[in-house]
Each structure stands twice: as C-alpha cells, then as structure tokens.
Design a protein around this motif. Structure first.
Motif, mmCIF file in Angstrom:
data_model
loop_
_atom_site.group_PDB
_atom_site.id
_atom_site.type_symbol
_atom_site.label_atom_id
_atom_site.label_comp_id
_atom_site.label_asym_id
_atom_site.label_seq_id
_atom_site.Cartn_x
_atom_site.Cartn_y
_atom_site.Cartn_z
ATOM 1 N N SER A 150 54.464 7.767 -56.278
ATOM 2 C CA SER A 150 55.859 8.100 -55.996
ATOM 3 C C SER A 150 56.765 7.071 -56.657
ATOM 4 C CB SER A 150 56.129 8.133 -54.488
ATOM 5 O OG SER A 150 56.371 6.840 -53.996
ATOM 6 N N GLN A 151 58.068 7.327 -56.579
ATOM 7 C CA GLN A 151 59.028 6.397 -57.146
ATOM 8 C C GLN A 151 58.991 5.042 -56.449
ATOM 9 O OE1 GLN A 151 63.061 8.042 -57.761
ATOM 10 N NE2 GLN A 151 62.210 10.045 -57.222
ATOM 11 N N ARG A 225 59.999 14.464 -45.155
ATOM 12 C CA ARG A 225 60.896 15.623 -45.067
ATOM 13 C C ARG A 225 61.302 15.822 -43.612
ATOM 14 N NH1 ARG A 225 57.767 20.150 -43.451
ATOM 15 N NH2 ARG A 225 55.520 19.861 -43.738
ATOM 16 N N PRO A 226 62.490 16.362 -43.388
ATOM 17 C CA PRO A 226 62.946 16.586 -42.015
ATOM 18 C C PRO A 226 62.145 17.689 -41.335
ATOM 19 C CG PRO A 226 64.766 16.670 -43.598
ATOM 20 C CD PRO A 226 63.492 16.728 -44.375
ATOM 21 N N THR A 240 66.476 10.928 -51.568
ATOM 22 C CA THR A 240 66.196 9.512 -51.759
ATOM 23 C C THR A 240 64.841 9.371 -52.456
ATOM 24 O OG1 THR A 240 64.885 9.035 -49.758
ATOM 25 C CG2 THR A 240 67.292 9.183 -49.508
ATOM 26 N N PRO A 241 64.486 8.171 -52.928
ATOM 27 C CA PRO A 241 63.156 7.985 -53.523
ATOM 28 C C PRO A 241 62.008 8.292 -52.568
ATOM 29 C CG PRO A 241 64.598 6.166 -54.117
ATOM 30 C CD PRO A 241 65.324 6.973 -53.096
ATOM 31 N N LEU A 242 62.280 8.302 -51.267
ATOM 32 C CA LEU A 242 61.247 8.592 -50.273
ATOM 33 C C LEU A 242 61.181 10.073 -49.910
ATOM 34 C CD1 LEU A 242 61.847 5.578 -47.861
ATOM 35 C CD2 LEU A 242 59.911 5.890 -49.412
ATOM 36 N N GLY A 243 62.197 10.837 -50.294
ATOM 37 C CA GLY A 243 62.269 12.237 -49.915
ATOM 38 C C GLY A 243 63.637 12.546 -49.335
ATOM 39 N N ARG A 267 67.833 7.660 -42.444
ATOM 40 C CA ARG A 267 67.930 6.460 -43.272
ATOM 41 C C ARG A 267 66.685 6.359 -44.143
ATOM 42 N NH1 ARG A 267 68.585 1.414 -42.232
ATOM 43 N NH2 ARG A 267 70.183 1.664 -40.641
ATOM 44 N N ALA A 268 66.847 5.795 -45.336
ATOM 45 C CA ALA A 268 65.734 5.718 -46.285
ATOM 46 C C ALA A 268 64.879 4.488 -46.024
ATOM 47 C CB ALA A 268 66.271 5.713 -47.707
#
Length: 294
Positions: A150-151, A225-226, A240-243, A267-268
């Motif tokens: 991932s990023q 993801r939510p 965001t870089p996390l999703g 929040r990321a």
C-alpha cells in the motif's frame, strides 16, 4: 421517546463521546455490535493511565462508568438502517426495534482489508500489526518486517528502524531511486522476492524461493473502509492513503446536518488515545448543537 443522541458504536470513541453528554444530563443511547477493532490484541499500549491493559478491560471499565449515569441506555445489536433528519433521526436495528434521536454520533470503527497472504489473518493483532506506537516497543528491538502493498508501506518501513532492525518485503512492489536512497539512509534491508506465506508459532516470512525470515513482528498497512450502514447514509467520504474515511470538520460534524463521526472511521490513524480524544470532541460538539442549534 425522542432521545438527545444515539451513538452507534460502543468502543473507545463511542464511550468517550457519550460521557460529556451524560454529564450534561442528556438522554443518550449507545448501540454496540461488540466488534472492537483491536479485539485481536492481548494488550493496549500508548493510552496514558492504561498502558499495557487488555483492551477489552479498558472498554468494559468505560462502559461500567458510563452506565452509572441515569440518562444513558445501552443496547447490544447491529444497526440495519438510519433514516430521518436532524431532530428526528430513526435508527432501525436488525432485531426490528427502532429508536429516535435529535442527533447521531457515528463511532463504528472501520473494516480492515488484510493482504491475502496465507497465515496473516490468524496472526493479526498478535504478531502482525499496523501501528508501531501501539506494538513496536514490545518487540524488544528484534528483527521487524514490513510487508509492502500500500501507499503506507514505505512510511512504515522508514519509521520502524527506531524499534528494531527492519526489512521491507517488496512482494512484487517496486521502488524508485529516491525511495531506495531513503531506505538505505535509515538502514532498512530490502527483499525483492515473492512472499509465500507466514509460518511458525510467532511470525516467519516464508519466501517462494524457499528462504525464511524469522521476525519479532511484521507490520502491514491494511486498507480500511467504513461500515456499510455509514456508506448507505451518504456521508461524504475522504480518500486517504489508508482508504476511505468519513469526512468531518474540526468539531467532528459530517456532511449530513445533525450527524457527527469520531474515532478510526473519521481520522487517518488508529489508536485508543486518538479515538478517545476524537470521541470527547464529538460528544461536546453534539451538546453544543443541542443547546445552540446546528
């Protein structure tokens, strides 16, 4: 009965959001499905006053303290749908029951999408982690791995040498010259081969070419993801870089009037202390909106 607020999610952010409302003597319902994100971890770290305490114990103590307030109700269950608008939200549960409230606070956490590597899922939260501040110290400066994918993998690899000798397993990913120079400057080793799976009682990275790397711990950056109900509500999301996370303003208000969001879903970054702080902000912001309007 029209409640002042319904909080969907009874983990750290949700508990923290409920507390200022309870102390303002507002009628609050917390709905909890019982799926804390850190339920796979034996101990929680980095939360002042609770460092090293089992995460379930922290949540249970918070619930006990919250339910001592007479205006707080608790219901175990899964939310099926949310309808209505500010001052008249309707929350329907999978058991067929409904509750109504003037405000909503979303604290559902996120769904972690783990890399499809054999042996990884069963080690998640025990030997495979995502947060060095939560788990890095306990690895006792042993060998640490980072699984690219991932990023955020590059970011993890550059951080983790502060906790131990670090190896980045590319597993098919590629590095540019700048990234190679950054890793070299931080003393990070790089393995380019494909990962076959994770083995051993702890965590050993087994490569497809037969090599094996025993580690004190392995870090990955899962995509988040939510929960589906949040997506169905139509809250604006932020990539965001996390999703994807729910987009909020500085007071944790979402794009839907009367709906606030807090914790990992908003929040990321993910940790108990950050979730607690986020929840406190959401709870006080909801109380302010009840007093003075949206």
């Amino acid at each position: 009965m029209l409640l002042d607020a319904i909080i969907i999610g009874g983990s750290y952010a949700g508990l923290s959001a409920a507390l200022p409302l309870a102390r303002a003597r507002r009628r609050v319902l917390v709905i909890d499905a019982g799926l804390r994100r850190n339920r796979f971890s034996e101990h929680s770290h980095g939360f002042l006053g609770q460092d090293g305490v089992p995460p379930g114990q922290i949540a249970a103590q918070g619930r006990e303290q919250l339910l001592a307030y007479p205006t707080v109700e608790w219901k175990e269950g899964t939310v099926r749908t949310v309808s209505g608008e500010a001052d008249g939200f309707i929350v329907a549960l999978s058991d067929g029951s409904e509750s109504r409230a003037r405000r909503l606070i979303l604290a559902t956490g996120v769904i972690d999408e783990l890399p499809d590597i054999p042996g990884l899922a069963e080690r998640w939260g025990k030997h495979v982690f995502h947060c060095p501040y939560c788990h890095g110290y306990e690895l006792n400066e042993g060998r640490i791995g980072v699984l690219a994918g991932s990023q955020m993998s590059m970011h993890q690899a550059l951080m983790l040498p502060d906790w131990g000798r670090t190896t980045l397993f590319l597993n098919g990913s590629a590095l540019d010259l700048e990234q190679q120079a950054q890793l070299e400057a931080r003393g990070v080793a790089v393995e380019e081969g494909a990962v076959a799976g994770l083995e051993g009682e702890g965590v050993t990275v087994a490569m497809q070419d037969g090599r094996a790397f025993p580690l004190a711990g392995l870090f990955v950056a899962p995509r988040v993801r939510p929960c589906p109900v949040v997506v169905e509500m139509g809250c604006a999301l932020e990539e965001t870089p996390l999703g994807d996370i729910v987009k909020t303003d500085q007071f944790k208000a979402t794009s839907i009037p009367g709906v606030f969001a807090c914790g990992d879903m908003a929040r990321a970054a993910g940790s108990v202390p950050l979730a607690v702080g986020d929840g406190a902000m959401a709870g006080t912001a909801v109380h302010r909106s009840l007093m003075f309007g949206l």
